[in-house]
Design an enzyme around this catalytic site. Structure first.
Site, PDB file in Angstrom:
ATOM      1  N   HIS A 308      -6.425  -4.073  -1.776  1.00  0.00           N
ATOM      2  CA  HIS A 308      -6.019  -2.799  -2.354  1.00  0.00           C
ATOM      3  C   HIS A 308      -4.537  -2.854  -2.662  1.00  0.00           C
ATOM      4  O   HIS A 308      -3.762  -3.498  -1.943  1.00  0.00           O
ATOM      5  CB  HIS A 308      -6.312  -1.640  -1.385  1.00  0.00           C
ATOM      6  N   ASP A 365     -14.487   0.869  -2.605  1.00  0.00           N
ATOM      7  CA  ASP A 365     -15.407   0.518  -3.684  1.00  0.00           C
ATOM      8  C   ASP A 365     -16.480  -0.467  -3.232  1.00  0.00           C
ATOM      9  O   ASP A 365     -17.528  -0.578  -3.873  1.00  0.00           O
ATOM     10  CB  ASP A 365     -14.638  -0.099  -4.864  1.00  0.00           C
TER      11      ASP A 365
END
Length: 432
Positions: A308, A365
């Site tokens: 991320h 996700d």
């Protein structure tokens, strides 16, 4: 207020500028560089704005090193366990959790604004039957601006609040229509006897000839996903909404711009890419081959759903969603082969020094697409669902920006120009 200053000195010229340093509630202090150009004739160079605070905000805080996410000071873990998406939406736009009466009033207003102008349904017919729903959603949301063009005073607090309520209320209607259109199904009007998420599922999945009752487990799973996706500080789509809003753009057009940005594979489209990757892996026995490809510098393959931009620890949302995915599949007795692949891929990656040293942990996700898939939502609808959830955060950020008139100004990033030097025009006939 600033409690200290730093001095920046240009050694070549000997000139200096004193810059105030501001401390937030949490996070790194920020240096106010507004006088840097005036005093030293310089701009800062910060690719991707990774070290730049472009606004003051009291909405969301995240600590990427520690894996912390707060909405208005409330830990995401507590909100995920105890709250609902609609209550979180109220919290984001109003700053505090509602009283029972305030929440009842809010739910009533959202239900009353869930309809869209009947003429708006014709906009969907202008798209190809196989158009990506994000393209449809972005265009239709921009079209909504035309219905409120002359009734939205962005400098009026009551108008801003009404706009926020309209955005949150109408998104389920717009998203469900995008799904129904691509599926060749008739549009379904909202049913005000149903709660927010159940109403969305009703508009998406019901048949005109049959009664519809959503599975409570599925409703809770989707509500949880919406809570986790409701806001995430100054990400690409939120920053886009703020930048559009800084030009005094119609707020529905600002949200449309946010939708377009969210569509990107590196942003909201990542959960769709995760499903494509897990499908390509096909079986747990093939995982090692794909892991080796991800580590090979000569191979462009990437493991989607790992790492991320901000989190350098385990994404707190990923922990919550992983358990929710497991619970959903168990309670609904669903066979989900991709979930088995995902868990084994996570195990192998987190034991590999390559991923450990680079702090490449699963992000939100990685598992969110699996939940959407278990709920029978097609892959191309994953990002529209994300947009629906994030609309509460977008409009809350827009409201905050407009309410802070002392700091409000049009966004105007600078650049480092590396093009040709000044030169004279040469007539076409004289060029060689």
């Amino acid at each position: 207020m600033s409690t200290r200053t730093v001095v920046i000195t240009d050694k070549a010229s000997g000139k200096s500028v004193e810059c105030p340093v501001y401390e937030g509630q949490y996070g790194a202090p920020v240096i106010d560089l507004k006088n840097l150009y005036k005093e030293l004739g310089m701009f800062t160079f910060d690719l991707g704005y990774g070290s730049t605070a472009a606004c003051r905000s009291s909405i969301t805080y995240l600590d990427g090193e520690e894996g912390v996410l707060l909405y208005r000071g409330y830990p995401i873990e507590q909100l995920a366990e105890k709250s609902t998406y609609l209550e979180v939406a109220y919290l984001l736009i109003n700053g505090e959790l509602p009283t029972p009466q305030q929440f009842d009033d809010f739910k009533h207003v959202i239900k009353m604004h869930g309809m869209t102008h009947e003429h708006l349904t014709r906009f969907y017919q202008g798209y190809r039957y196989d158009a990506h729903p994000m393209s449809v959603l972005s265009g239709v949301m921009a079209a909504v601006a035309s219905y409120y063009h002359n009734s939205t005073d962005i400098y009026n607090a009551d108008d801003r609040r009404m706009t926020a309520q309209r955005v949150i209320a109408k998104m389920p209607n717009l998203v469900s229509k995008a799904y129904r259109y691509s599926s060749g199904l008739p549009f379904v009007y909202p049913d005000n006897s149903r709660d927010f998420v159940e109403n969305l599922m009703y508009m998406m999945f019901s048949w005109p000839t049959e009664p519809y009752q959503a599975n409570p487990v599925a409703v809770r799973a989707m509500d949880l996903l919406f809570i986790l996706h409701a806001d995430h500080e100054q990400n690409a789509s939120t920053s886009t909404v703020r930048l559009c809003g800084s030009a005094e753009t119609n707020p529905f057009a600002c949200v449309s711009a946010g939708i377009s940005t969210l569509w990107g594979k590196a942003h909201g489209g990542a959960n769709e890419a995760v499903i494509d990757m897990l499908t390509e892996i096909e079986h747990p026995r093939n995982i090692r081959k794909f892991v080796d490809r991800a580590k090979d510098k000569s191979d462009n393959f990437k493991l989607m759903g790992f790492g991320h931009r901000v989190y350098k620890n385990y994404d707190p949302r990923a922990k919550i969603i992983r358990k929710a995915c497991h619970d959903l599949l168990t309670e609904m007795n669903l066979n989900q082969p991709l979930f088995e692949i995902a868990m084994e891929l996570e195990r192998i990656a987190l034991e590999d020094e390559y991923f450990i040293s680079r702090k490449l942990y699963p992000n939100v996700d990685f598992y969110s697409g699996l939940i959407y898939q278990a709920l029978n939502i097609p892959t191309n609808m994953f990002t529209p669902m994300f947009a629906l959830a994030r609309s509460a955060g977008w409009i809350a950020q827009w409201m905050e920006m407009l309410s802070d008139q002392a700091d409000f100004r049009i966004g105007r990033p600078r650049q480092l120009y590396i093009g040709a030097p000044k030169r004279d025009y040469v007539a076409l006939a004289s060029r060689k």
